[in-house]
Design an enzyme around this catalytic site. Structure first.
Site, PDB file in Angstrom:
ATOM      1  N   GLU A  72       0.841  -1.200   0.000  1.00 22.07           N
ATOM      2  CA  GLU A  72       0.000   0.000   0.000  1.00 22.07           C
ATOM      3  C   GLU A  72       0.880   1.255   0.000  1.00 22.07           C
ATOM      4  OE1 GLU A  72      -3.030  -0.445  -1.139  1.00 22.07           O
ATOM      5  OE2 GLU A  72      -3.667  -1.617   0.597  1.00 22.07           O
ATOM      6  N   HIS A  73       0.519   2.203  -0.849  1.00 27.42           N
ATOM      7  CA  HIS A  73       1.292   3.451  -0.999  1.00 27.42           C
ATOM      8  C   HIS A  73       2.726   3.153  -1.432  1.00 27.42           C
ATOM      9  CE1 HIS A  73      -1.607   6.515   0.242  1.00 27.42           C
ATOM     10  NE2 HIS A  73      -2.110   5.577   1.020  1.00 27.42           N
ATOM     11  N   SER A  84     -25.473   6.521 -17.176  1.00 27.56           N
ATOM     12  CA  SER A  84     -25.642   5.428 -16.238  1.00 27.56           C
ATOM     13  C   SER A  84     -27.096   5.370 -15.838  1.00 27.56           C
ATOM     14  CB  SER A  84     -24.773   5.652 -14.998  1.00 27.56           C
ATOM     15  OG  SER A  84     -25.296   4.895 -13.931  1.00 27.56           O
ATOM     16  N   ALA A 116     -15.829   2.166  -1.945  1.00 26.56           N
ATOM     17  CA  ALA A 116     -15.561   1.269  -0.824  1.00 26.56           C
ATOM     18  C   ALA A 116     -14.105   0.814  -0.793  1.00 26.56           C
ATOM     19  CB  ALA A 116     -16.496   0.066  -0.882  1.00 26.56           C
ATOM     20  N   GLU A 157      -7.014   9.363 -14.896  1.00 31.05           N
ATOM     21  CA  GLU A 157      -7.361   9.639 -13.496  1.00 31.05           C
ATOM     22  C   GLU A 157      -6.487  10.770 -12.929  1.00 31.05           C
ATOM     23  OE1 GLU A 157      -8.547   6.277 -11.251  1.00 31.05           O
ATOM     24  OE2 GLU A 157      -7.627   7.004  -9.413  1.00 31.05           O
ATOM     25  N   ASP A 206      -4.222   0.089  -9.476  1.00 28.70           N
ATOM     26  CA  ASP A 206      -5.605  -0.345  -9.646  1.00 28.70           C
ATOM     27  C   ASP A 206      -5.922  -0.677 -11.105  1.00 28.70           C
ATOM     28  OD1 ASP A 206      -5.643   0.275  -6.973  1.00 28.70           O
ATOM     29  OD2 ASP A 206      -6.623   2.214  -7.251  1.00 28.70           O
TER      30      ASP A 206
HETATM   31  C1  GLA Z   1      -5.327   4.032  -4.184  1.00 27.58           C
HETATM   32  C2  GLA Z   1      -4.606   4.412  -5.465  1.00 27.58           C
HETATM   33  C3  GLA Z   1      -3.498   3.422  -5.798  1.00 27.58           C
HETATM   34  C4  GLA Z   1      -2.585   3.189  -4.591  1.00 27.58           C
HETATM   35  C5  GLA Z   1      -3.411   2.931  -3.327  1.00 27.58           C
HETATM   36  C6  GLA Z   1      -2.553   2.854  -2.101  1.00 27.58           C
HETATM   37  O1  GLA Z   1      -6.032   2.830  -4.366  1.00 27.58           O
HETATM   38  O2  GLA Z   1      -5.517   4.445  -6.541  1.00 27.58           O
HETATM   39  O3  GLA Z   1      -2.766   3.871  -6.900  1.00 27.58           O
HETATM   40  O4  GLA Z   1      -1.688   4.234  -4.417  1.00 27.58           O
HETATM   41  O5  GLA Z   1      -4.393   3.910  -3.123  1.00 27.58           O
HETATM   42  O6  GLA Z   1      -1.746   1.738  -2.139  1.00 27.58           O
END
Ligand code: GLA
Length: 384
Positions: A36-37, A70, A126, A163, A175
């Site tokens: 994460e991050h 939508s 979410a 994005e 993601d």
């Molecule tokens: C969000 C961002 C990802 C990533 C996560 C943290 O989901 O879209 O790119 O940085 O936070 O891991």
């Protein structure tokens, strides 16, 4: 993805545009097992795709406009001519699909005039990357309708660029890569610097385990400034340490000691230790030792909570109550400040764990959280 949701999108397309769509495309939401991050600092991540996601029913339209709608949105369809697309022009959810059209155009892949109707069986906001699923389903639909052959890693980069630049969320590449590159029964080990990927086997059921996704009920947005602050701190730490990015510290023993500022040191320490945890997790999964991953998940949570300061009270309560009921590991997931938590538990204990989480919520008079079992599934595809 349920056939029902695809049917609904087709029905809405017919009703709205009085025509049959050319096809239906799907992209999944994701769970991040660990990492994460780390993506925006060129590090490692280990996400997998969910069964649930976003569908787009799409068809070629006369003219040059990309039109999105939508069935869940009370507003009228939003249409913009391909050449008129520009950052800042569109706000709200329509910025995600129209941003993808813009991104394709900027990269020299010209989308055709297309109408798109969006639907989903994935909770929005979410922490399961509903926005990346929307971008990636759109990206596949627009490329297929216009006959563009865009390699998937490039499509992920274009969706991510939409994005960042069109929507204005300074997120990384995880993601969109998960939505477009994951294989069923596997997690995706992605090196966010080189783009190298490895499909690492992940079959919780076969190991007698379950991965539970707990929607903590707190919503988050990645454009509220706190995510961007963390990203800037990582960049500042790398500059101070004279490395290209914090990823370069993965193999060094005295990684962050050179940072005098205690807060910056904690931020950097999270990233450096998290990268190591991702690699250790992947090594365990290659040996089929999923149960041993538990402590790494819990350590990731502690690091996100104490060093990176992105956890939130509901996530901490889910993690603590799950562990006290016998879960082998648990952590917050995603960018932080809201969204979902991930719990790894023995299958025969999963209902006890769920009950313990519900009880901890009830004690605080919080509404019981929704819990789903996550099954590592396949990536984005054309459904019909
Ligand atoms: C969000 C961002 C990802 C990533 C996560 C943290 O989901 O879209 O790119 O940085 O936070 O891991």
């Amino acid at each position: 993805m349920s056939a029902e949701v695809a049917d609904r999108a087709v029905g809405a397309y017919r009703a709205r545009f009085g025509a049959e769509p050319d096809g239906v495309w799907f992209a999944p939401g994701r769970v991040n097992l660990i990492g994460e991050h780390t993506d925006y600092t060129g590090g490692f991540v280990l996400p997998f795709a969910l069964e649930a996601g976003v569908v787009v029913a799409a068809g070629r339209a006369s003219g040059e406009a990309i039109t999105v709608w939508s069935g869940q949105d009370s507003g009228a369809p939003r249409g913009v001519a391909v050449d008129a697309l520009a950052p800042g022009l569109v706000s709200g959810w329509a910025a995600y699909p129209l941003g993808v059209a813009w991104s394709l155009r900027e990269a020299g892949y010209r989308p055709a005039g297309t109408r798109l109707v969006v639907d989903a069986d994935l909770a929005m906001g979410a922490g399961l990357s509903s926005s990346a699923a929307l971008e990636c389903a759109t990206a596949l639909a627009l490329s297929d309708v216009a006959g563009l052959a865009v390699p998937r890693p490039e499509l992920a980069a274009l969706a991510s660029g939409a994005e960042n630049e069109f929507v204005g969320a300074p997120t990384g590449i995880m993601d969109q890569s998960a939505a477009l590159l994951c294989q069923a029964g596997h997690a995706l080990l992605l090196d966010c610097r080189s783009g190298a990927t490895e499909d690492v086997p992940l079959d919780p059921g076969a190991a007698g385990l379950q991965l539970l996704v707990v929607d903590t009920g707190t919503r988050h947005v990645l454009t509220d400034g706190r995510y961007a602050q963390r990203r800037r701190a990582c960049e500042e730490a790398a500059r101070t340490l004279r490395v290209g990015s914090l990823r370069d510290l993965t193999d060094r023993p005295d990684d962050v000691g050179g940072l005098a500022d205690p807060e910056l040191r904690r931020r950097a320490r999270h990233v450096v230790t998290e990268n190591k945890r991702v690699l250790a997790t992947a090594a365990l999964l290659r040996r089929g030792a999923l149960a041993d991953v538990g402590p790494l998940l819990t350590a990731s949570h502690a690091s996100l909570r104490d060093d990176f300061d992105v956890s939130w009270p509901q996530a901490d309560v889910v993690v603590e109550s799950a562990l006290s009921a016998g879960a082998v590991g648990a952590r917050m997931m995603g960018g932080g400040f809201g969204g979902s938590a991930l719990v790894l538990a023995r299958g025969d204990l999963a209902s006890d764990v769920e009950a313990a989480i519900a009880a901890a919520y009830a004690e605080r008079r919080w509404q019981a959280p929704a819990v789903t079992v996550a099954v590592p599934s396949g990536s984005a595809r054309r459904l019909r």
